[in-house]
Design a protein around this motif. Sequence first.
Motif, PDB file in Angstrom:
ATOM      1  N   CYS A   4      11.146  -0.426  -3.515  1.00  0.00           N
ATOM      2  CA  CYS A   4      10.834  -1.085  -2.242  1.00  0.00           C
ATOM      3  C   CYS A   4      10.459  -2.547  -2.438  1.00  0.00           C
ATOM      4  CB  CYS A   4       9.673  -0.376  -1.542  1.00  0.00           C
ATOM      5  SG  CYS A   4      10.057   1.290  -1.030  1.00  0.00           S
ATOM      6  N   CYS A   5      10.062  -2.892  -3.652  1.00  0.00           N
ATOM      7  CA  CYS A   5       9.578  -4.253  -3.925  1.00  0.00           C
ATOM      8  C   CYS A   5      10.335  -4.885  -5.093  1.00  0.00           C
ATOM      9  CB  CYS A   5       8.094  -4.217  -4.266  1.00  0.00           C
ATOM     10  SG  CYS A   5       7.055  -3.662  -2.911  1.00  0.00           S
ATOM     11  N   LEU A   6      10.410  -6.185  -5.063  1.00  0.00           N
ATOM     12  CA  LEU A   6      11.038  -6.955  -6.150  1.00  0.00           C
ATOM     13  C   LEU A   6       9.951  -7.543  -7.031  1.00  0.00           C
ATOM     14  CD1 LEU A   6      13.584  -8.967  -3.990  1.00  0.00           C
ATOM     15  CD2 LEU A   6      14.098  -7.011  -5.462  1.00  0.00           C
ATOM     16  N   ARG A   7      10.105  -7.448  -8.332  1.00  0.00           N
ATOM     17  CA  ARG A   7       9.134  -8.050  -9.254  1.00  0.00           C
ATOM     18  C   ARG A   7       9.521  -9.513  -9.443  1.00  0.00           C
ATOM     19  NH1 ARG A   7       5.185  -6.429 -12.737  1.00  0.00           N
ATOM     20  NH2 ARG A   7       4.827  -7.855 -14.464  1.00  0.00           N
ATOM     21  N   MET A   8       8.619 -10.398  -9.045  1.00  0.00           N
ATOM     22  CA  MET A   8       8.859 -11.830  -9.140  1.00  0.00           C
ATOM     23  C   MET A   8       8.216 -12.378 -10.426  1.00  0.00           C
ATOM     24  SD  MET A   8      10.512 -11.975  -6.369  1.00  0.00           S
ATOM     25  CE  MET A   8      10.750 -13.650  -5.873  1.00  0.00           C
ATOM     26  N   LEU A   9       8.539 -13.613 -10.786  1.00  0.00           N
ATOM     27  CA  LEU A   9       7.968 -14.225 -11.985  1.00  0.00           C
ATOM     28  C   LEU A   9       6.550 -14.722 -11.741  1.00  0.00           C
ATOM     29  CD1 LEU A   9      11.082 -16.206 -13.260  1.00  0.00           C
ATOM     30  CD2 LEU A   9      10.179 -14.032 -14.114  1.00  0.00           C
ATOM     31  N   CYS A  39      -2.022 -10.505  -2.989  1.00  0.00           N
ATOM     32  CA  CYS A  39      -1.543  -9.425  -2.138  1.00  0.00           C
ATOM     33  C   CYS A  39      -1.927  -9.734  -0.693  1.00  0.00           C
ATOM     34  CB  CYS A  39      -2.162  -8.102  -2.587  1.00  0.00           C
ATOM     35  SG  CYS A  39      -1.835  -6.702  -1.510  1.00  0.00           S
ATOM     36  N   TYR A  40      -1.019  -9.511   0.236  1.00  0.00           N
ATOM     37  CA  TYR A  40      -1.254  -9.792   1.649  1.00  0.00           C
ATOM     38  C   TYR A  40      -2.393  -8.941   2.208  1.00  0.00           C
ATOM     39  CZ  TYR A  40      -0.192 -10.589   6.582  1.00  0.00           C
ATOM     40  OH  TYR A  40      -0.269 -10.935   7.913  1.00  0.00           O
ATOM     41  N   ILE A  41      -2.578  -7.739   1.676  1.00  0.00           N
ATOM     42  CA  ILE A  41      -3.570  -6.802   2.192  1.00  0.00           C
ATOM     43  C   ILE A  41      -4.933  -6.983   1.537  1.00  0.00           C
ATOM     44  CG2 ILE A  41      -4.132  -4.352   2.542  1.00  0.00           C
ATOM     45  CD1 ILE A  41      -1.682  -5.365   4.167  1.00  0.00           C
ATOM     46  N   CYS A  42      -4.978  -6.922   0.185  1.00  0.00           N
ATOM     47  CA  CYS A  42      -6.285  -6.915  -0.501  1.00  0.00           C
ATOM     48  C   CYS A  42      -6.617  -8.203  -1.248  1.00  0.00           C
ATOM     49  CB  CYS A  42      -6.364  -5.731  -1.458  1.00  0.00           C
ATOM     50  SG  CYS A  42      -5.274  -5.869  -2.888  1.00  0.00           S
ATOM     51  N   GLY A  43      -5.644  -9.087  -1.451  1.00  0.00           N
ATOM     52  CA  GLY A  43      -5.907 -10.366  -2.108  1.00  0.00           C
ATOM     53  C   GLY A  43      -5.783 -10.350  -3.621  1.00  0.00           C
ATOM     54  N   GLN A  44      -5.518  -9.190  -4.219  1.00  0.00           N
ATOM     55  CA  GLN A  44      -5.362  -9.090  -5.665  1.00  0.00           C
ATOM     56  C   GLN A  44      -4.061  -9.769  -6.089  1.00  0.00           C
ATOM     57  OE1 GLN A  44      -5.564  -5.050  -7.037  1.00  0.00           O
ATOM     58  NE2 GLN A  44      -4.578  -5.518  -8.983  1.00  0.00           N
ATOM     59  N   HIS A  53       9.185  -6.457   4.472  1.00  0.00           N
ATOM     60  CA  HIS A  53       8.387  -7.386   5.270  1.00  0.00           C
ATOM     61  C   HIS A  53       8.335  -8.815   4.717  1.00  0.00           C
ATOM     62  CE1 HIS A  53       7.147  -3.764   7.273  1.00  0.00           C
ATOM     63  NE2 HIS A  53       6.490  -3.308   6.224  1.00  0.00           N
ATOM     64  N   GLY A  54       8.750  -9.007   3.467  1.00  0.00           N
ATOM     65  CA  GLY A  54       8.714 -10.343   2.873  1.00  0.00           C
ATOM     66  C   GLY A  54       7.313 -10.807   2.522  1.00  0.00           C
ATOM     67  N   ILE A  55       6.429  -9.859   2.170  1.00  0.00           N
ATOM     68  CA  ILE A  55       5.058 -10.194   1.779  1.00  0.00           C
ATOM     69  C   ILE A  55       4.771  -9.604   0.407  1.00  0.00           C
ATOM     70  CG2 ILE A  55       4.162 -10.370   4.137  1.00  0.00           C
ATOM     71  CD1 ILE A  55       3.104  -7.502   3.848  1.00  0.00           C
ATOM     72  N   TYR A  56       3.777 -10.149  -0.263  1.00  0.00           N
ATOM     73  CA  TYR A  56       3.391  -9.640  -1.578  1.00  0.00           C
ATOM     74  C   TYR A  56       2.423  -8.470  -1.413  1.00  0.00           C
ATOM     75  CZ  TYR A  56       5.676 -13.442  -3.988  1.00  0.00           C
ATOM     76  OH  TYR A  56       6.612 -14.296  -4.486  1.00  0.00           O
ATOM     77  N   LEU A  57       2.689  -7.387  -2.164  1.00  0.00           N
ATOM     78  CA  LEU A  57       1.868  -6.184  -2.132  1.00  0.00           C
ATOM     79  C   LEU A  57       1.611  -5.735  -3.559  1.00  0.00           C
ATOM     80  CD1 LEU A  57       3.811  -4.302   0.669  1.00  0.00           C
ATOM     81  CD2 LEU A  57       1.634  -5.491   0.914  1.00  0.00           C
ATOM     82  N   CYS A  58       0.413  -5.188  -3.813  1.00  0.00           N
ATOM     83  CA  CYS A  58       0.079  -4.837  -5.197  1.00  0.00           C
ATOM     84  C   CYS A  58       0.337  -3.377  -5.553  1.00  0.00           C
ATOM     85  CB  CYS A  58      -1.361  -5.213  -5.515  1.00  0.00           C
ATOM     86  SG  CYS A  58      -2.576  -4.431  -4.466  1.00  0.00           S
ATOM     87  N   ASN A  59       0.354  -2.467  -4.578  1.00  0.00           N
ATOM     88  CA  ASN A  59       0.581  -1.058  -4.899  1.00  0.00           C
ATOM     89  C   ASN A  59       1.034  -0.286  -3.650  1.00  0.00           C
ATOM     90  OD1 ASN A  59      -1.775  -0.513  -3.385  1.00  0.00           O
ATOM     91  ND2 ASN A  59      -3.049  -0.742  -5.201  1.00  0.00           N
ATOM     92  N   GLU A  60       1.229   1.032  -3.808  1.00  0.00           N
ATOM     93  CA  GLU A  60       1.714   1.857  -2.705  1.00  0.00           C
ATOM     94  C   GLU A  60       0.720   1.936  -1.553  1.00  0.00           C
ATOM     95  OE1 GLU A  60       3.900   5.492  -3.130  1.00  0.00           O
ATOM     96  OE2 GLU A  60       4.310   4.998  -5.225  1.00  0.00           O
ATOM     97  N   CYS A  65      -1.356  -0.400  -0.478  1.00  0.00           N
ATOM     98  CA  CYS A  65      -1.217  -1.623   0.320  1.00  0.00           C
ATOM     99  C   CYS A  65       0.101  -1.614   1.084  1.00  0.00           C
ATOM    100  CB  CYS A  65      -1.320  -2.859  -0.573  1.00  0.00           C
ATOM    101  SG  CYS A  65      -3.000  -3.163  -1.189  1.00  0.00           S
ATOM    102  N   MET A  66       1.155  -1.024   0.489  1.00  0.00           N
ATOM    103  CA  MET A  66       2.441  -0.933   1.168  1.00  0.00           C
ATOM    104  C   MET A  66       2.327  -0.051   2.410  1.00  0.00           C
ATOM    105  SD  MET A  66       6.170   0.151  -0.383  1.00  0.00           S
ATOM    106  CE  MET A  66       5.756   1.860  -0.677  1.00  0.00           C
ATOM    107  N   LYS A  67       1.609   1.072   2.300  1.00  0.00           N
ATOM    108  CA  LYS A  67       1.426   1.971   3.445  1.00  0.00           C
ATOM    109  C   LYS A  67       0.610   1.288   4.544  1.00  0.00           C
ATOM    110  CE  LYS A  67       1.885   6.168   0.780  1.00  0.00           C
ATOM    111  NZ  LYS A  67       1.213   7.306   0.151  1.00  0.00           N
TER     112      LYS A  67
END
Length: 96
Positions: A47-52, A57-62, A71-78, A80-82
């Motif tokens: 579901c996510c692409l690993r970037m360099l 993270c959009y949800i928790c800030g990690q 959604h085009g946002i950064y997420l750290c785990n499942e 935050c994705m949910k």
Amino acid sequence: MRRKVRRLNYNFYEMDKYAKNVGKKLIELSDEERELFVTGSMSFNHCCLRMLEYTPCYICGQETPWLDRKHGIYLCNEECMKIADCRYESGENFNT
């Protein structure tokens, strides 16, 4: 309220054969028709692409390298994705 976010894997070969038999394109199949060909849930890595670069993270800030394809946002785990999917379904716009 927006439509429910569904992150599922499908057997596209069988679904394509079914669509041709009923005279429809894949995009025209209803959710009920597609349900027959679900092979499981999509994993976080698909579901996510690993970037360099690492970005908060959009949800928790990690700090995370994972960019969500949906959604085009950064997420750290499942988790935050949910949460992001629930926020999207309730109408939140992700301004990136």
